[in-house]
Design a protein around this motif. Structure first.
Motif, PDB file in Angstrom:
ATOM      1  N   GLY A  37       0.801  -1.207   0.000  1.00 28.36           N
ATOM      2  CA  GLY A  37       0.000   0.000   0.000  1.00 28.36           C
ATOM      3  C   GLY A  37       0.834   1.256   0.000  1.00 28.36           C
ATOM      4  N   SER A  38       0.211   2.348  -0.403  1.00 32.76           N
ATOM      5  CA  SER A  38       0.888   3.638  -0.433  1.00 32.76           C
ATOM      6  C   SER A  38       1.066   4.166   0.975  1.00 32.76           C
ATOM      7  CB  SER A  38       0.075   4.636  -1.259  1.00 32.76           C
ATOM      8  OG  SER A  38       0.618   5.929  -1.155  1.00 32.76           O
TER       9      SER A  38
ATOM     10  N   ILE B 177     -11.922  -2.742   2.886  1.00 32.53           N
ATOM     11  CA  ILE B 177     -11.920  -3.964   3.696  1.00 32.53           C
ATOM     12  C   ILE B 177     -10.995  -5.006   3.086  1.00 32.53           C
ATOM     13  CG2 ILE B 177     -13.348  -5.896   4.459  1.00 32.53           C
ATOM     14  CD1 ILE B 177     -15.662  -3.910   4.724  1.00 32.53           C
ATOM     15  N   CYS B 178     -11.017  -5.105   1.760  1.00 33.72           N
ATOM     16  CA  CYS B 178     -10.135  -6.055   1.076  1.00 33.72           C
ATOM     17  C   CYS B 178      -8.674  -5.703   1.320  1.00 33.72           C
ATOM     18  CB  CYS B 178     -10.454  -6.064  -0.416  1.00 33.72           C
ATOM     19  SG  CYS B 178      -9.410  -7.181  -1.387  1.00 33.72           S
TER      20      CYS B 178
ATOM     21  N   LYS C  46      -5.468  -7.682   3.801  1.00 31.57           N
ATOM     22  CA  LYS C  46      -4.177  -8.092   3.262  1.00 31.57           C
ATOM     23  C   LYS C  46      -3.025  -7.222   3.748  1.00 31.57           C
ATOM     24  CE  LYS C  46      -6.223  -9.931  -0.980  1.00 31.57           C
ATOM     25  NZ  LYS C  46      -6.224  -9.884  -2.457  1.00 31.57           N
ATOM     26  N   ALA C  47      -3.351  -6.151   4.476  1.00 32.95           N
ATOM     27  CA  ALA C  47      -2.301  -5.225   4.908  1.00 32.95           C
ATOM     28  C   ALA C  47      -1.414  -5.875   5.960  1.00 32.95           C
ATOM     29  CB  ALA C  47      -2.926  -3.949   5.464  1.00 32.95           C
ATOM     30  N   GLN C  48      -0.119  -5.679   5.850  1.00 30.19           N
ATOM     31  CA  GLN C  48       0.855  -6.204   6.807  1.00 30.19           C
ATOM     32  C   GLN C  48       1.801  -5.089   7.227  1.00 30.19           C
ATOM     33  OE1 GLN C  48       2.858  -9.520   5.021  1.00 30.19           O
ATOM     34  NE2 GLN C  48       1.149 -10.922   5.361  1.00 30.19           N
ATOM     35  N   LEU C  49       2.100  -5.054   8.511  1.00 29.48           N
ATOM     36  CA  LEU C  49       3.060  -4.077   9.011  1.00 29.48           C
ATOM     37  C   LEU C  49       4.469  -4.502   8.634  1.00 29.48           C
ATOM     38  CD1 LEU C  49       1.626  -3.399  12.592  1.00 29.48           C
ATOM     39  CD2 LEU C  49       1.275  -2.072  10.509  1.00 29.48           C
TER      40      LEU C  49
END
Length: 459
Positions: A18-19, A141-142, A146-149
């Motif tokens: 992500g940005s 939400i999608c 899938k977001a990861q730190l």
């Protein structure tokens, strides 16, 4: 190529990273490619544009990316549509970069405007893409699922920070004493419980504070020390046969286990007591002159192992080194506050107690050897840098404190030990030799000592 029950297959965008910019999901972020956008056109470098449908789907696009990357042509422009028909379009200027996590010869596109934003390609049915694009909230939400730190290493200017941020450069004011469990038998095969070790550490701290050492408690913890054991010690400690035996370890200071090579290893449970000066440390520089015949102060050691200034010459004038350096006023201020003027360092070397042995002896520094070093400083006319523990009074208040001390009687609860008339003649080192100390060439002793004897002090 039909997928998902006959629905037409398309090459769609899959957001990989992500940005970092806040406009990714804002109104201005609609121009950014998002998961579910249908790829319409790809232009690599100055090559002609390749338009949908793409031969071979995602695999065909990856072949194009691999060929371009191999020839060094990594600039790419992607146009995608969002929604039915051509309701909305989005463009991305990016570069082609390898994506080893997805496999060999796999590539993603990293945005030129924001290197943290990367997308890949997937095969999806147009129906699935429309469902993903259905609403902004569904896309968020999608992306959230899938977001990861991300984490990583950043450089830090340690040398500069240790030099500039500490009151004493490259030295910590966080101090500790390691207390070993006391042996309960002469053969040192059994030890007192951890509770006994904690109690002795607590008693040491309370005694220090009661005697006037200006320190405060920070923390206390158990510390495991490995050692090789054998004989009776091994037979009495290496007895863990099941998990139920773990409960027995709570009240023992020594337990053992056998390693893969059959060697019996013992774990000694010591206690480390963390403490710090009540108000930091203060540097006192004693500059020496050619005519100095003495330094003008005496040092002693407490039962707990701290070395402190036990007396300072109270002659009028500033001909004595202790008076010129301000040590006399500092000593008087400590006496007025009912505190000992504890020496923590001589130069860059700590002179604090640091360990208690299994016999109960405190390992600390010898006042005789310290006096020899300070006397050599005087003879060599080399300045002496002492660091002392401070108490509640800040250094800026010392001048006013000295005036108050000189106009009022000292507190009756504090009486510094009186100085001895001469150096003791019955001091011996661990090897039985006498210290080479006597009167100096000027006929007066530079230092006088009150040395509290401790059993097995030198180990």
């Amino acid at each position: 190529m039909p997928v998902d029950g006959g629905a037409a297959a398309v090459v769609a965008i899959e957001c990989v990273a992500g940005s970092s910019k806040a406009d990714e999901w804002s109104g201005g972020g609609e121009a950014l490619l998002q998961t579910g956008d249908v790829v319409e056109e790809i232009r690599i470098g100055n090559s002609p544009a390749v338009r949908s449908p793409f031969k071979g789907g995602r695999a065909g696009v990856q072949k194009l990316l691999h060929a371009a990357f191999k020839r060094g042509d990594t600039s790419i422009h992607v146009r995608a549509r969002r929604g039915h028909g051509n309701d909305a379009a989005a463009d991305l200027q990016a570069c082609i970069v390898p994506h080893p996590a997805a496999g060999r010869r796999q590539y993603v596109l990293r945005s030129l405007q924001d290197p943290n934003y990367a997308v890949g390609f997937v095969d999806r049915s147009e129906r699935d893409c429309i469902a993903i694009q259905g609403s902004r909230s569904s896309r968020v939400i999608c992306a959230l699922s899938k977001a990861q730190l991300q984490d990583g290493y950043v450089s830090y200017p340690w040398e500069k920070k240790m030099r500039e941020s500490l009151s004493i450069p490259r030295s910590s004011c966080v101090l500790s004493l390691l207390v070993l469990p006391k042996a309960s038998d002469p053969s040192a095969t059994r030890y007192n419980s951890p509770e006994d070790t904690l109690t002795r550490a607590n008693a040491w701290l309370n005694s220090c504070q009661t005697s006037g050492v200006p320190i405060v408690f920070m923390n206390i913890q158990t510390e495991a020390l490995l050692t090789k054991i054998s004989g009776e010690t091994a037979s009495s400690t290496v007895n863990m046969g099941s998990l139920t035996d773990l409960s027995n370890l709570a009240n023992v200071s020594l337990y053992g286990f056998e390693d893969y090579h059959g060697v019996d290893i013992g774990v000694v449970r010591a206690v480390r007591l963390w403490y710090t000066p009540a108000a930091g440390e203060m540097a006192v520089e004693i500059k020496l002159q050619e005519g100095d015949t003495r330094l003008g102060f005496a040092i002693s050691r407490t039962e707990e192992g701290f070395i402190y200034i036990s007396s300072v010459t109270d002659d009028d004038g500033t001909e004595v080194a202790a008076a010129r350096s301000g040590l006399r006023e500092l000593y008087k201020e400590a006496a007025r506050a009912s505190k000992l003027l504890v020496i923590s360092r001589v130069g860059n070397e700590k002179v604090l107690p640091w360990m208690v042995s299994t016999s109960g002896a405190i390992r600390c520094f010898d006042t005789v050897s310290l006096s020899q070093k300070l006397s050599l400083h005087r003879h060599a006319l080399r300045p002496i840098l002492l660091y002392v523990f401070m108490w509640e009074t800040s250094p800026s208040d010392l001048g006013r404190g000295v005036e108050r001390y000189e106009t009022s009687a000292p507190p009756p609860s504090f009486a510094p030990p009186p100085p001895a008339d001469e150096l003791p003649r019955n001091l011996y080192f661990a090897d039985g030799s006498q210290p080479a100390l006597g009167r100096d060439t000027a006929g007066d002793a530079s230092f006088r000592f009150h040395d509290f004897s401790l059993p097995n002090n030198w180990v």
